[in-house]
Scaffold this active site. Structure first.
Site, PDB file in Angstrom:
ATOM      1  N   SER A 139       0.868  -1.178   0.000  1.00 17.83           N
ATOM      2  CA  SER A 139       0.000   0.000   0.000  1.00 17.83           C
ATOM      3  C   SER A 139       0.907   1.230   0.000  1.00 17.83           C
ATOM      4  O   SER A 139       0.999   1.967   0.965  1.00 17.83           O
ATOM      5  CB  SER A 139      -0.912  -0.007   1.224  1.00 17.83           C
ATOM      6  OG  SER A 139      -0.175   0.129   2.412  1.00 17.83           O
ATOM      7  N   HIS A 152      -3.211  -5.887   2.036  1.00 23.45           N
ATOM      8  CA  HIS A 152      -2.335  -6.941   2.562  1.00 23.45           C
ATOM      9  C   HIS A 152      -2.984  -8.317   2.578  1.00 23.45           C
ATOM     10  O   HIS A 152      -2.349  -9.302   2.919  1.00 23.45           O
ATOM     11  CB  HIS A 152      -1.858  -6.582   3.982  1.00 23.45           C
ATOM     12  CG  HIS A 152      -0.976  -5.373   4.009  1.00 23.45           C
ATOM     13  ND1 HIS A 152      -0.621  -4.736   5.164  1.00 23.45           N
ATOM     14  CD2 HIS A 152      -0.367  -4.686   3.008  1.00 23.45           C
ATOM     15  CE1 HIS A 152       0.159  -3.705   4.882  1.00 23.45           C
ATOM     16  NE2 HIS A 152       0.319  -3.653   3.577  1.00 23.45           N
ATOM     17  N   GLU A 191      -5.057  -2.453   9.034  1.00 22.70           N
ATOM     18  CA  GLU A 191      -4.352  -3.044  10.182  1.00 22.70           C
ATOM     19  C   GLU A 191      -5.034  -2.683  11.501  1.00 22.70           C
ATOM     20  O   GLU A 191      -5.323  -1.509  11.749  1.00 22.70           O
ATOM     21  CB  GLU A 191      -2.899  -2.514  10.234  1.00 22.70           C
ATOM     22  CG  GLU A 191      -2.090  -2.875   9.008  1.00 22.70           C
ATOM     23  CD  GLU A 191      -0.792  -2.076   8.886  1.00 22.70           C
ATOM     24  OE1 GLU A 191      -0.237  -1.650   9.921  1.00 22.70           O
ATOM     25  OE2 GLU A 191      -0.354  -1.869   7.737  1.00 22.70           O
ATOM     26  N   GLU A 204       1.607  -9.389   6.656  1.00 22.26           N
ATOM     27  CA  GLU A 204       2.407  -9.038   7.837  1.00 22.26           C
ATOM     28  C   GLU A 204       2.195 -10.009   8.994  1.00 22.26           C
ATOM     29  O   GLU A 204       2.575  -9.729  10.128  1.00 22.26           O
ATOM     30  CB  GLU A 204       2.072  -7.603   8.280  1.00 22.26           C
ATOM     31  CG  GLU A 204       2.431  -6.584   7.217  1.00 22.26           C
ATOM     32  CD  GLU A 204       2.134  -5.154   7.644  1.00 22.26           C
ATOM     33  OE1 GLU A 204       1.493  -4.946   8.689  1.00 22.26           O
ATOM     34  OE2 GLU A 204       2.561  -4.245   6.908  1.00 22.26           O
ATOM     35  N   ASP A 254      -4.238   1.132  11.313  1.00 22.43           N
ATOM     36  CA  ASP A 254      -3.786   1.783  10.085  1.00 22.43           C
ATOM     37  C   ASP A 254      -4.932   1.629   9.100  1.00 22.43           C
ATOM     38  O   ASP A 254      -5.182   0.536   8.586  1.00 22.43           O
ATOM     39  CB  ASP A 254      -2.506   1.134   9.535  1.00 22.43           C
ATOM     40  CG  ASP A 254      -2.042   1.835   8.255  1.00 22.43           C
ATOM     41  OD1 ASP A 254      -2.713   2.795   7.817  1.00 22.43           O
ATOM     42  OD2 ASP A 254      -1.009   1.417   7.686  1.00 22.43           O
ATOM     43  N   GLU A 299      -3.527   5.638  12.014  1.00 22.78           N
ATOM     44  CA  GLU A 299      -2.644   5.985  10.894  1.00 22.78           C
ATOM     45  C   GLU A 299      -3.463   6.141   9.612  1.00 22.78           C
ATOM     46  O   GLU A 299      -4.386   5.365   9.363  1.00 22.78           O
ATOM     47  CB  GLU A 299      -1.623   4.844  10.756  1.00 22.78           C
ATOM     48  CG  GLU A 299      -0.610   5.019   9.634  1.00 22.78           C
ATOM     49  CD  GLU A 299       0.318   3.799   9.572  1.00 22.78           C
ATOM     50  OE1 GLU A 299       0.638   3.222  10.636  1.00 22.78           O
ATOM     51  OE2 GLU A 299       0.714   3.424   8.457  1.00 22.78           O
ATOM     52  N   ASP A 318       1.301   8.390   7.190  1.00 20.77           N
ATOM     53  CA  ASP A 318       2.230   7.479   6.497  1.00 20.77           C
ATOM     54  C   ASP A 318       2.253   7.876   5.025  1.00 20.77           C
ATOM     55  O   ASP A 318       3.164   8.582   4.578  1.00 20.77           O
ATOM     56  CB  ASP A 318       1.761   6.033   6.717  1.00 20.77           C
ATOM     57  CG  ASP A 318       2.477   5.030   5.827  1.00 20.77           C
ATOM     58  OD1 ASP A 318       3.545   5.361   5.294  1.00 20.77           O
ATOM     59  OD2 ASP A 318       1.976   3.892   5.662  1.00 20.77           O
ATOM     60  N   LYS A 356       9.640   5.328   7.426  1.00 18.15           N
ATOM     61  CA  LYS A 356      10.069   4.150   6.675  1.00 18.15           C
ATOM     62  C   LYS A 356      11.268   4.566   5.833  1.00 18.15           C
ATOM     63  O   LYS A 356      11.095   5.303   4.849  1.00 18.15           O
ATOM     64  CB  LYS A 356       8.945   3.689   5.743  1.00 18.15           C
ATOM     65  CG  LYS A 356       7.700   3.151   6.443  1.00 18.15           C
ATOM     66  CD  LYS A 356       6.567   3.014   5.426  1.00 18.15           C
ATOM     67  CE  LYS A 356       5.413   2.204   5.943  1.00 18.15           C
ATOM     68  NZ  LYS A 356       4.221   2.308   5.067  1.00 18.15           N
ATOM     69  N   HIS A 387       8.192  -1.043   9.695  1.00 16.31           N
ATOM     70  CA  HIS A 387       8.476  -2.055   8.671  1.00 16.31           C
ATOM     71  C   HIS A 387       7.639  -1.776   7.421  1.00 16.31           C
ATOM     72  O   HIS A 387       6.835  -0.842   7.396  1.00 16.31           O
ATOM     73  CB  HIS A 387       8.149  -3.453   9.219  1.00 16.31           C
ATOM     74  CG  HIS A 387       6.695  -3.695   9.502  1.00 16.31           C
ATOM     75  ND1 HIS A 387       6.162  -4.934   9.728  1.00 16.31           N
ATOM     76  CD2 HIS A 387       5.625  -2.840   9.599  1.00 16.31           C
ATOM     77  CE1 HIS A 387       4.861  -4.860   9.938  1.00 16.31           C
ATOM     78  NE2 HIS A 387       4.509  -3.597   9.877  1.00 16.31           N
ATOM     79  N   LYS A 418       6.477   0.081  14.549  1.00 15.21           N
ATOM     80  CA  LYS A 418       5.422  -0.780  14.009  1.00 15.21           C
ATOM     81  C   LYS A 418       6.097  -1.872  13.205  1.00 15.21           C
ATOM     82  O   LYS A 418       6.717  -1.597  12.174  1.00 15.21           O
ATOM     83  CB  LYS A 418       4.489   0.047  13.115  1.00 15.21           C
ATOM     84  CG  LYS A 418       3.329  -0.770  12.582  1.00 15.21           C
ATOM     85  CD  LYS A 418       2.334   0.088  11.824  1.00 15.21           C
ATOM     86  CE  LYS A 418       2.641   0.171  10.356  1.00 15.21           C
ATOM     87  NZ  LYS A 418       1.477   0.495   9.511  1.00 15.21           N
TER      88      LYS A 418
END
Ligand code: 2PG
Ligand code: MG
Length: 403
Positions: free
Chosen positions: A42, A146, A155, A196, A232, A277, A304, A329, A357, A380
């Site tokens: 994403s 994901h 998430e 994940e 998230d 997030e 993010d 990141k 991550h 995270k």
């Protein structure tokens, strides 16, 4: 001693089974560092460019390696990263690829630490780091980009905010992940895992909130310290620019921007969320600012895809009051120096940094050291799965002086 004498690049597998870039950096005195580039699914529109690994490697060998070997010192991170920028010559690493850049940048840092005989976090953060540890945000249920046919929200993240140690925190997250599996089984909901390692059942977000809330309460009772959770939303992936709505496919609901702000603010209050997030689209600073006005005093509103670890975008956010937290990141921006700059700017303006991550990962544990080196309040990095536990176990080792 840290003069770079060799840089080797190769393709390795990431956790999704896709190729990614690994770099080795060797120094004059025999110092050695190895690092692998992670990869997002994403991804934000404004991220530095990840090139196909074979192309990124070829371009880095041609343009970056000759400028580094015999020229740059691995112990001088700014110099290495400045050379990577100069070798690339673009704003977004589209020539050598942010994947080659970040692998070399992180491998150089490790080679520098190796020569010094210091743990990476100390080389990056100084002698007085290593006392404070980030709260790990652990992904226990997820969907979005994901996992197919799972939740709309990408998430559901456990935050063991009251854990007395990093070890307790890491084990608490894994325990919640385990209790979620039991609760799904009780409800006869079969579930695989997403990229994940989070459970990816075919349920809607409402059911996921109930299950995660219950799992968190159970584990909180067991361990005796406060555990909360967050999200998230990855809302840019849901946002449809034509209809200007957020599309919740599993629930069959579309929300316009005002409704989305209201919905998220209600969730924050109802579940006492500690972290949210990307609740809004990556181009909508104004909506981020509106939501931050409403609930920013009781939760973190983290950018993010909005900030992409980029100081220019963060500056815009600070000016507009968009969010109060930034995801960090290194591969979004291409070098460790750039990631450091984003963290420092954030800290200066009261924004909390969350070192993160990617959904595609390697065994590389650099982000654990980066979080400790910068005193970041959160990291995270998933809850279970080898490429996730590589970082979590490294945090436990750092706390035990065993790196
Ligand atoms: O959106 C995110 O925050 C990340 C990591 O959880 O996902 P991806 O690496 O796919 O961008
Ligand atoms: Mg995200």
């Amino acid at each position: 001693m840290t003069l770079i004498t060799d840089v080797r690049l190769r393709r390795i597998l990431d956790s999704r089974g896709n190729p990614t870039v690994e770099a080795d950096v060797v120094t004059e005195s025999g110092g050695f560092g190895r690092a692998g580039a992670p990869s997002g699914a994403s991804t934000g529109e404004y991220e530095a460019v990840e090139r196909p690994p074979a192309e990124a490697i070829a371009a880095a060998r041609e343009h970056a390696v000759p400028r580094l070997v015999g020229e740059a010192y691995a112990g001088n991170q700014r110099e290495v990263d400045t050379i990577l920028h100069a070798a690339d010559g673009t704003d977004d690493f589209s020539k050598i690829g942010a994947n080659s850049a970040v692998a070399i940048s992180m491998a150089a840092a490790k080679a520098g630490a190796d020569v010094l005989g210091a743990p990476l976090f100390q080389h990056l953060g100084g002698a007085f780091r290593g006392e404070n540890f980030p709260i790990p945000l652990g992904n226990v249920v997820g969907g979005g980009e994901h996992a197919a046919d799972a939740t709309d929200i990408q998430e559901f993240l456990v935050a063991p905010v009251g854990a007395p140690s990093i070890e307790d925190a890491v084990f608490a997250n894994a325990a919640v992940h385990g209790v979620v599996a039991e609760l799904l089984e009780e409800r006869d909901v079969p579930s695989g895992k997403g990229d994940e390692g989070a459970w990816a059942p075919s349920i809607d977000d409402e059911a996921a909130f109930e299950i995660v809330d219950e799992a968190v309460s159970q584990v909180e009772d067991d361990v005796g310290f406060e555990i909360r959770f967050g999200l998230d939303v990855a809302a840019a992936e849901m946002y449809d620019a034509d209809s200007e709505t957020y599309e919740y496919e599993s629930a069959g609901i579309n929300r316009d921007t005002d409704e989305q702000i209201e919905y998220i603010a209600d969730l924050v209050r109802e579940y006492d969320l500690v972290y949210v997030e990307d609740p809004l689209d990556e181009n909508d600073y104004e909506a981020f600012a509106d939501l931050t006005d409403r609930v920013g005093d009781r939760t973190l509103i983290c950018g993010d895809d909005l900030f992409v670890t980029n100081t220019d975008r963060l500056t815009e956010g600070i000016d507009q009051g968009a969010g109060n937290s930034i995801l960090i990141k290194p591969n979004q921006i291409g070098t460790l120096s750039d990631a450091f700059d984003a963290i420092e700017l954030a800290t200066e303006h009261g924004y909390d940094s969350v070192v993160s991550h990617r959904s595609g990962e390697t065994e590389d544990a650099t982000i654990a050291h980066l979080a400790v080196a910068t005193d970041a309040p959160f990291i995270k990095t998933g809850a279970v799965g080898g490429e996730r536990t590589a970082k979590l176990n490294e945090l436990i080792r750092i706390a035990d002086d065993a790196t």
